[in-house]
Scaffold this active site. Structure first.
Site, PDB file in Angstrom:
ATOM      1  N   GLU A  61     -12.213 -48.343  -2.393  1.00 34.71           N
ATOM      2  CA  GLU A  61     -13.399 -48.882  -3.059  1.00 34.71           C
ATOM      3  C   GLU A  61     -13.046 -49.981  -4.063  1.00 34.71           C
ATOM      4  O   GLU A  61     -13.699 -51.007  -4.119  1.00 34.71           O
ATOM      5  CB  GLU A  61     -14.122 -47.734  -3.776  1.00 34.71           C
ATOM      6  CG  GLU A  61     -15.398 -48.133  -4.464  1.00 34.71           C
ATOM      7  CD  GLU A  61     -16.476 -48.564  -3.488  1.00 34.71           C
ATOM      8  OE1 GLU A  61     -16.450 -48.103  -2.334  1.00 34.71           O
ATOM      9  OE2 GLU A  61     -17.333 -49.368  -3.885  1.00 34.71           O
ATOM     10  N   ASP A  62     -12.028 -49.778  -4.831  1.00 35.41           N
ATOM     11  CA  ASP A  62     -11.793 -50.656  -5.984  1.00 35.41           C
ATOM     12  C   ASP A  62     -10.597 -51.599  -5.860  1.00 35.41           C
ATOM     13  O   ASP A  62     -10.349 -52.385  -6.764  1.00 35.41           O
ATOM     14  CB  ASP A  62     -11.581 -49.803  -7.243  1.00 35.41           C
ATOM     15  CG  ASP A  62     -12.817 -48.995  -7.593  1.00 35.41           C
ATOM     16  OD1 ASP A  62     -13.905 -49.385  -7.143  1.00 35.41           O
ATOM     17  OD2 ASP A  62     -12.693 -47.984  -8.296  1.00 35.41           O
TER      18      ASP A  62
END
Ligand code: MN
Length: 740
Positions: free
Chosen positions: A76-77
């Site tokens: 996700e990041d």
């Protein structure tokens, strides 16, 4: 901040043969990927996955789950991808990390039924592995523990979400400790005043009763040991702020009226010892009636087992007692996680069996099955909501497959996301069981069923409706293909005919060697170019048969009469009215009322040469010596009056329904030069009850004829219907209305 080696040590403590290399590799990877990222607190980002992993070691989870915890935010990041994680850590871990990435994209939904529906779907989507939920809960717990660093508004939102979704979920999974802590942390931000009051009162109370817990612990312990329960242990605690607050609320009590703010837990070796301990306690102290519950003989759905009772204790305090075995205690603390430990077959085949057969697992499975059947999801979910990303919606196929789309996506986007073929053949959609327009914006948790037809071509207008690039590109491509196919069909017929007249046979193979000479990329393109009129069929013929002697295979340019004569064999009849009904000057002579409002009665009025029909937006132009001319607003002739506003007269249709009349409009048709074309056109016109007033050939090329037809129609609707039907004819390549 916890260190890497500390984490490994923790795991080794309960699992001595743990795969240390895996843990280290996951740590290093997460560390590198998160790099210089920091948390709101200013800590390096890696501290977060590390703490999440640490929380899971408290539940004694296996090293793959711990590794997943370390990796849980990488996709996700950071630049990490599922593929990379698969390659480095194996597909199992990759799938779990991806599951967590998906969960992160779920958002709060306000309507209760919707939430329930969503969680139902969410559970379905992730039910293949409960470890995803365990990591998610640990992730949330750590985020709640560090919530003070977040902005005020964020704190409130996250806390509400935790209270409504994650705390009950932890409870449902039998993780009582997790639930308690999540509730207390949320309570603090959701209702700060109540939280302050309750914690302050609790602090005062423990000050006033200093040593009380210890005293009762000792007294209970002595009593149990004296009666032969040598291994019994007793642990007392003050109740947690939120559970005190909830009790005050649900029983409408003030803090002072609350009597049982202390709870004690007796842990013994086995089940018989539990009942013995119960007997000992009940013999010694007075029992508060109605508070006895035996969850050992009848475990809770989430596998919780204990005996509950309340007594009036040594200092005349009401005391809640829980009596259980060690194993029951583990399950009460860690719930499903307590079983998950054995999932890898650690602890022998029995462990495997235990985990599969345990109540908690079967509860989860049962829940998911029940939800899948749509049985009253609200009841189970209570206040459960989903965490969602603002910019995405999650929808589901009827089979429960999760489809992630950008916000604003339509069923068309959904269809293309599932498969291009599905998108291309979409004709309708059912959203949550009801047929909805294809322009509907999808919401989270919608179940979308696409209705398809075998032959549909996506309308070009869809390009404006969809929001995903995939759909847009596919529509563009399909539209292009459809147009090409249409022109190719036309081109093919033209070529066949031209070759036939020349005594040759047209074949696609024969065309191939000469493509370069025609400047075409492939056979399809060449044929379509003929269909579009960009390439003449004669040129193709000459290219394929260079020896062919040119005999000008053109259709001779013809007059109207020529066409009529040529087609008369088809036995068609033209209806050309004797009276051109709508020359208004004539109408005046006949004494008919003018169907136009806004005109002074004595003005001389007529229509522009290309006509206008009811339904058209019209204007009147005053022309010296000519009276008033009515134009449709699209007429380009109007431009020359732009600078003379005084000539413009606001006119409107004013039809006499009882005495309808026809109006003239001009259309232009581009048709293939082919016998029977005109007959087909005329038949189509006649079938729609439309008159042809005049028909003229404006231009004749080798393969196409352009004609202009003045038709007489009742109104714009009828005219448009004609245009549509003409467009649908094989022999017609273009049809358009002409305004001048
Ligand atoms: Mn996280």
């Amino acid at each position: 901040m916890m260190r890497q080696y500390e984490l490994v040590e923790r795991v080794q403590k309960y699992k001595p043969d743990a795969n240390e290399a895996l843990l280290n590799k996951a740590y290093v990877y997460a560390m590198q990927k998160h790099g210089k990222q920091t948390r709101a607190s200013g800590d390096p980002y890696i501290s977060h996955p590390l703490e999440v992993a640490a929380i899971l070691t408290e539940m004694h989870l296996d090293e793959s789950t711990i590794a997943v915890a370390l990796l849980h935010d990488t996709i996700e990041d950071t630049t990490a991808t599922r593929q990379e994680i698969d390659e480095l850590f194996g597909e199992d871990i990759g799938r779990l990390v991806e599951g967590l990435t998906k969960l992160k994209k779920l958002d709060l939904v306000t309507k209760k039924a919707k939430q329930a529906e969503n969680l139902r779907k969410l559970l379905l989507a992730i039910s293949d592995d409960v470890r995803v939920l365990l990591v998610k809960l640990a992730d949330r717990l750590h985020n709640m523990r560090t919530l003070e660093h977040m902005r005020d508004d964020k704190r409130a939102r996250i806390s509400e979400e935790t209270m409504e979704i994650y705390a009950p979920l932890a409870g449902r999974m039998g993780m009582q400790d997790m639930r308690d802590e999540l509730e207390d942390l949320s309570f603090r931000y959701i209702n700060p005043e109540a939280y302050e009051t309750v914690t302050q009162r609790l602090a005062e109370l423990s000050q006033r009763n200093e040593g009380l817990i210890k005293k009762i612990e000792d007294e209970l312990h002595e009593l149990l040991v004296a009666n032969g329960l040598l291994n019994a242990s007793v642990k007392g605690r003050q109740k947690r702020p939120y559970s005190v607050f909830r009790k005050m609320q649900s029983k409408s009590l003030s803090f002072e009226q609350l009597s049982d703010v202390y709870g004690f837990r007796i842990i013994v070796d086995d089940i018989p010892a539990c009942y013995r301990a119960l007997g000992i306690v009940h013999t010694r102290w007075r029992v508060v009636p109605g508070r006895f519950k035996d969850y050992i003989s009848t475990p809770k759905q989430n596998d919780y087992r204990s005996i509950h009772t309340t007594i009036v204790g040594p200092s005349r305090q009401r005391i809640e007692l829980q009596i259980r075995t060690k194993r029951m205690h583990e399950i009460a603390e860690y719930g499903i996680a307590a079983h998950a430990l054995y999932k890898d077959g650690e602890g022998g085949g029995d462990g495997e069996l235990l985990s599969r057969e345990s109540n908690a697992y079967s509860w989860l499975r049962h829940t998911i099955e029940a939800l899948a059947e749509g049985d009253n999801p609200e009841e189970f979910l209570e206040h459960t909501k989903l965490e969602l990303f603002q910019d995405q919606v999650f929808c589901f196929t009827p089979k429960g497959k999760l489809i992630a789309l950008p916000r604003g996506a339509t069923p068309i986007d959904f269809a293309y996301a599932v498969h291009t073929n599905i998108g291309d053949t979409t004709v309708g959609a059912k959203i949550n069981g009801s047929i909805m327009p294809l322009v509907t914006r999808l919401s989270n948790g919608d179940e979308v069923e696409i209705i398809r037809s075998g032959v549909q071509v996506p309308p070009a207008a869809w390009e404006e409706i969809v929001v995903t690039g995939k759909a847009r590109a596919a529509i563009r491509r399909a539209t292009r293909m459809a147009i090409r196919k249409q022109y190719a069909g036309l081109g093919h017929r033209i070529l066949e005919r031209t070759f036939e007249r020349a005594g040759k046979i047209f074949s696609r193979d024969g065309l191939r060697p000469v493509l370069h000479r025609l400047g075409q990329r492939d056979v399809e393109d060449a044929i379509a170019a003929v269909g579009r009129g960009e390439l003449s069929s004669i040129d193709v013929l000459r290219a394929v048969f260079p020896d062919y002697q040119d005999e000008r295979v053109t259709v001779k340019p013809s007059t109207d009469e020529g066409w009529f004569a040529m087609n008369s064999a088809n036995g068609m009849v033209f209806k050309i009215p004797g009276k051109a009904g709508q020359n208004l000057a004539d109408a005046g002579e006949d004494g008919d009322r003018l169907p136009i409002r806004g005109l002074s009665s004595n003005a001389e009025v007529h229509f522009s040469p290309a006509g206008a029909v009811p339904g058209d937006r019209i204007v009147g132009i005053m022309e010296r010596g000519k009276g008033i001319t009515i134009y449709p607003i699209q007429a380009s002739a109007l431009q020359k009056f732009d600078d003379e506003p005084e000539r413009w007269i606001d006119v409107r249709w004013d039809l006499d329904e009882a005495n309808k009349s026809r109006f003239m409009a001009r259309i232009q048709i581009n048709a293939i030069n082919e016998p029977g074309t005109l007959a087909t056109v005329a038949q189509t016109v006649a079938r729609l009850d439309i008159n042809i007033r005049t028909l003229s050939m404006v231009g004749v090329a080798t393969d196409f004829t352009e004609m202009e037809i003045d038709v007489e129609v009742w109104d714009l609707r009828q005219l448009n219907q004609l245009l549509v039907e003409l467009k649908g004819l094989d022999c017609i390549s273009t049809v358009a209305r002409v305004y001048d």
